[in-house]
Design a protein around this motif. Sequence first.
Motif, PDB file in Angstrom:
ATOM      1  N   LYS A   1      66.371  71.774  23.432  1.00  0.00           N
ATOM      2  CA  LYS A   1      65.976  71.900  24.840  1.00  0.00           C
ATOM      3  C   LYS A   1      66.778  70.901  25.671  1.00  0.00           C
ATOM      4  CE  LYS A   1      61.928  71.099  27.747  1.00  0.00           C
ATOM      5  NZ  LYS A   1      60.525  70.666  27.715  1.00  0.00           N
ATOM      6  N   GLN A   2      67.432  71.390  26.725  1.00  0.00           N
ATOM      7  CA  GLN A   2      68.199  70.521  27.618  1.00  0.00           C
ATOM      8  C   GLN A   2      67.319  70.027  28.760  1.00  0.00           C
ATOM      9  OE1 GLN A   2      72.058  71.750  29.015  1.00  0.00           O
ATOM     10  NE2 GLN A   2      72.194  73.297  27.395  1.00  0.00           N
ATOM     11  N   GLN A   3      67.458  68.747  29.098  1.00  0.00           N
ATOM     12  CA  GLN A   3      66.798  68.157  30.257  1.00  0.00           C
ATOM     13  C   GLN A   3      67.791  67.206  30.919  1.00  0.00           C
ATOM     14  OE1 GLN A   3      63.601  66.492  27.803  1.00  0.00           O
ATOM     15  NE2 GLN A   3      62.143  67.588  29.092  1.00  0.00           N
ATOM     16  N   LEU A   4      67.584  66.948  32.193  1.00  0.00           N
ATOM     17  CA  LEU A   4      68.399  65.971  32.913  1.00  0.00           C
ATOM     18  C   LEU A   4      67.524  64.782  33.284  1.00  0.00           C
ATOM     19  CD1 LEU A   4      70.528  68.273  35.230  1.00  0.00           C
ATOM     20  CD2 LEU A   4      71.288  67.028  33.208  1.00  0.00           C
ATOM     21  N   VAL A   5      67.985  63.591  32.966  1.00  0.00           N
ATOM     22  CA  VAL A   5      67.267  62.356  33.265  1.00  0.00           C
ATOM     23  C   VAL A   5      67.906  61.743  34.504  1.00  0.00           C
ATOM     24  CG1 VAL A   5      66.629  60.074  32.397  1.00  0.00           C
ATOM     25  CG2 VAL A   5      66.776  62.021  30.815  1.00  0.00           C
ATOM     26  N   VAL A   6      67.063  61.373  35.485  1.00  0.00           N
ATOM     27  CA  VAL A   6      67.546  60.822  36.754  1.00  0.00           C
ATOM     28  C   VAL A   6      67.012  59.394  36.902  1.00  0.00           C
ATOM     29  CG1 VAL A   6      67.641  61.117  39.260  1.00  0.00           C
ATOM     30  CG2 VAL A   6      67.483  63.132  37.769  1.00  0.00           C
ATOM     31  N   ILE A   7      67.929  58.462  37.077  1.00  0.00           N
ATOM     32  CA  ILE A   7      67.576  57.046  37.223  1.00  0.00           C
ATOM     33  C   ILE A   7      68.094  56.543  38.563  1.00  0.00           C
ATOM     34  CG2 ILE A   7      68.021  54.718  36.329  1.00  0.00           C
ATOM     35  CD1 ILE A   7      68.056  55.957  33.530  1.00  0.00           C
ATOM     36  N   ARG A   8      67.222  55.847  39.298  1.00  0.00           N
ATOM     37  CA  ARG A   8      67.645  55.221  40.559  1.00  0.00           C
ATOM     38  C   ARG A   8      68.370  53.924  40.229  1.00  0.00           C
ATOM     39  NH1 ARG A   8      63.322  55.081  44.290  1.00  0.00           N
ATOM     40  NH2 ARG A   8      64.382  56.801  45.296  1.00  0.00           N
TER      41      ARG A   8
ATOM     42  N   LEU B   1      66.914  65.153  43.615  1.00  0.00           N
ATOM     43  CA  LEU B   1      66.021  64.030  43.318  1.00  0.00           C
ATOM     44  C   LEU B   1      66.783  62.715  43.416  1.00  0.00           C
ATOM     45  CD1 LEU B   1      63.322  62.841  42.385  1.00  0.00           C
ATOM     46  CD2 LEU B   1      64.022  63.326  40.024  1.00  0.00           C
ATOM     47  N   ALA B   2      67.974  62.662  42.852  1.00  0.00           N
ATOM     48  CA  ALA B   2      68.782  61.448  42.872  1.00  0.00           C
ATOM     49  C   ALA B   2      69.095  60.994  44.299  1.00  0.00           C
ATOM     50  CB  ALA B   2      70.088  61.670  42.106  1.00  0.00           C
ATOM     51  N   ASP B   3      69.338  61.924  45.195  1.00  0.00           N
ATOM     52  CA  ASP B   3      69.734  61.609  46.572  1.00  0.00           C
ATOM     53  C   ASP B   3      68.551  61.385  47.503  1.00  0.00           C
ATOM     54  OD1 ASP B   3      72.322  61.893  45.653  1.00  0.00           O
ATOM     55  OD2 ASP B   3      72.592  63.900  46.497  1.00  0.00           O
ATOM     56  N   ASN B   4      67.324  61.629  47.023  1.00  0.00           N
ATOM     57  CA  ASN B   4      66.118  61.471  47.831  1.00  0.00           C
ATOM     58  C   ASN B   4      65.731  59.991  47.887  1.00  0.00           C
ATOM     59  OD1 ASN B   4      63.597  61.407  49.003  1.00  0.00           O
ATOM     60  ND2 ASN B   4      62.747  63.036  47.733  1.00  0.00           N
ATOM     61  N   LYS B   5      65.987  59.349  49.001  1.00  0.00           N
ATOM     62  CA  LYS B   5      65.703  57.916  49.142  1.00  0.00           C
ATOM     63  C   LYS B   5      64.209  57.618  49.135  1.00  0.00           C
ATOM     64  CE  LYS B   5      69.993  57.073  51.562  1.00  0.00           C
ATOM     65  NZ  LYS B   5      70.665  56.651  52.761  1.00  0.00           N
ATOM     66  N   LEU B   6      63.376  58.628  49.354  1.00  0.00           N
ATOM     67  CA  LEU B   6      61.925  58.425  49.368  1.00  0.00           C
ATOM     68  C   LEU B   6      61.265  58.704  48.023  1.00  0.00           C
ATOM     69  CD1 LEU B   6      61.116  60.031  52.836  1.00  0.00           C
ATOM     70  CD2 LEU B   6      61.485  57.610  52.295  1.00  0.00           C
ATOM     71  N   ALA B   7      62.029  59.193  47.058  1.00  0.00           N
ATOM     72  CA  ALA B   7      61.470  59.483  45.726  1.00  0.00           C
ATOM     73  C   ALA B   7      60.976  58.186  45.089  1.00  0.00           C
ATOM     74  CB  ALA B   7      62.517  60.145  44.843  1.00  0.00           C
ATOM     75  N   GLU B   8      59.802  58.271  44.449  1.00  0.00           N
ATOM     76  CA  GLU B   8      59.207  57.091  43.821  1.00  0.00           C
ATOM     77  C   GLU B   8      59.487  57.049  42.337  1.00  0.00           C
ATOM     78  OE1 GLU B   8      55.122  56.451  44.795  1.00  0.00           O
ATOM     79  OE2 GLU B   8      55.415  57.021  46.882  1.00  0.00           O
ATOM     80  N   CYS B   9      59.603  55.856  41.812  1.00  0.00           N
ATOM     81  CA  CYS B   9      59.828  55.660  40.385  1.00  0.00           C
ATOM     82  C   CYS B   9      58.575  56.073  39.605  1.00  0.00           C
ATOM     83  CB  CYS B   9      60.132  54.197  40.095  1.00  0.00           C
ATOM     84  SG  CYS B   9      61.638  53.632  40.925  1.00  0.00           S
ATOM     85  N   ILE B  10      58.784  56.589  38.397  1.00  0.00           N
ATOM     86  CA  ILE B  10      57.633  56.979  37.594  1.00  0.00           C
ATOM     87  C   ILE B  10      57.338  56.003  36.470  1.00  0.00           C
ATOM     88  CG2 ILE B  10      57.806  59.425  38.163  1.00  0.00           C
ATOM     89  CD1 ILE B  10      59.081  59.930  35.472  1.00  0.00           C
ATOM     90  N   LYS B  11      58.248  55.084  36.224  1.00  0.00           N
ATOM     91  CA  LYS B  11      57.915  53.997  35.281  1.00  0.00           C
ATOM     92  C   LYS B  11      58.880  52.872  35.401  1.00  0.00           C
ATOM     93  CE  LYS B  11      59.955  55.083  30.785  1.00  0.00           C
ATOM     94  NZ  LYS B  11      59.780  55.609  29.500  1.00  0.00           N
TER      95      LYS B  11
END
Length: 176
Positions: A134-141, A166-176
């Motif tokens: 299964k392929q997934q993409l991981v996005v890190i700020r 998601l990467a370009d969304n400056k308002l996205a919150e970290c999940i951990k």
Amino acid sequence: MRSDLLLIGCVTLLATATATATTKMSSDYTSLKEEDCRTLNTDQDIYQADCPSKHNYLLQAVGRDLRLGVNLIYNHHKVSYQPLPSFRVGETVEWRYEKVGNLKKYHAFIYRIYTAQIDPLDGDAFYLSREQDKQQLVVIRLNKEKSCLLGVIEPSKNMNREARKLADNKLAECIK
């Protein structure tokens, strides 16, 4: 005097408008291929290598058993995503940046993982073909010592676009 202030104000406004107009989101790419990385450790089935990176971050490929992942490190602060089933990473990582004039301001890091699927007949992933992973993409700020996981994008026909959004969304919150 008043005309000088008006002229300075117009020049400042024009410079700001020009800088805003030239702001553009884009990407650079680096490799996780073994031949492009500098191997640090291969003792006792542990693999660790420094790979090409951007913006003063250290990018390490790390592996043990049937898992191969990445650590993104800035000044001893490490961000990684480690799913429970066996997994491996893709060969290329994406560094998202905002271009302001001639400057690149890196703000996100995206990489692909392939997670082994469990065979329903014997409960094992070892013997399934890797095409079934299964392929997934991981996005890190990217935010120096405050870098964090933004999310994991599930498989879809638009997953690359979703990861960049998601990467370009400056308002996205970290999940951990």
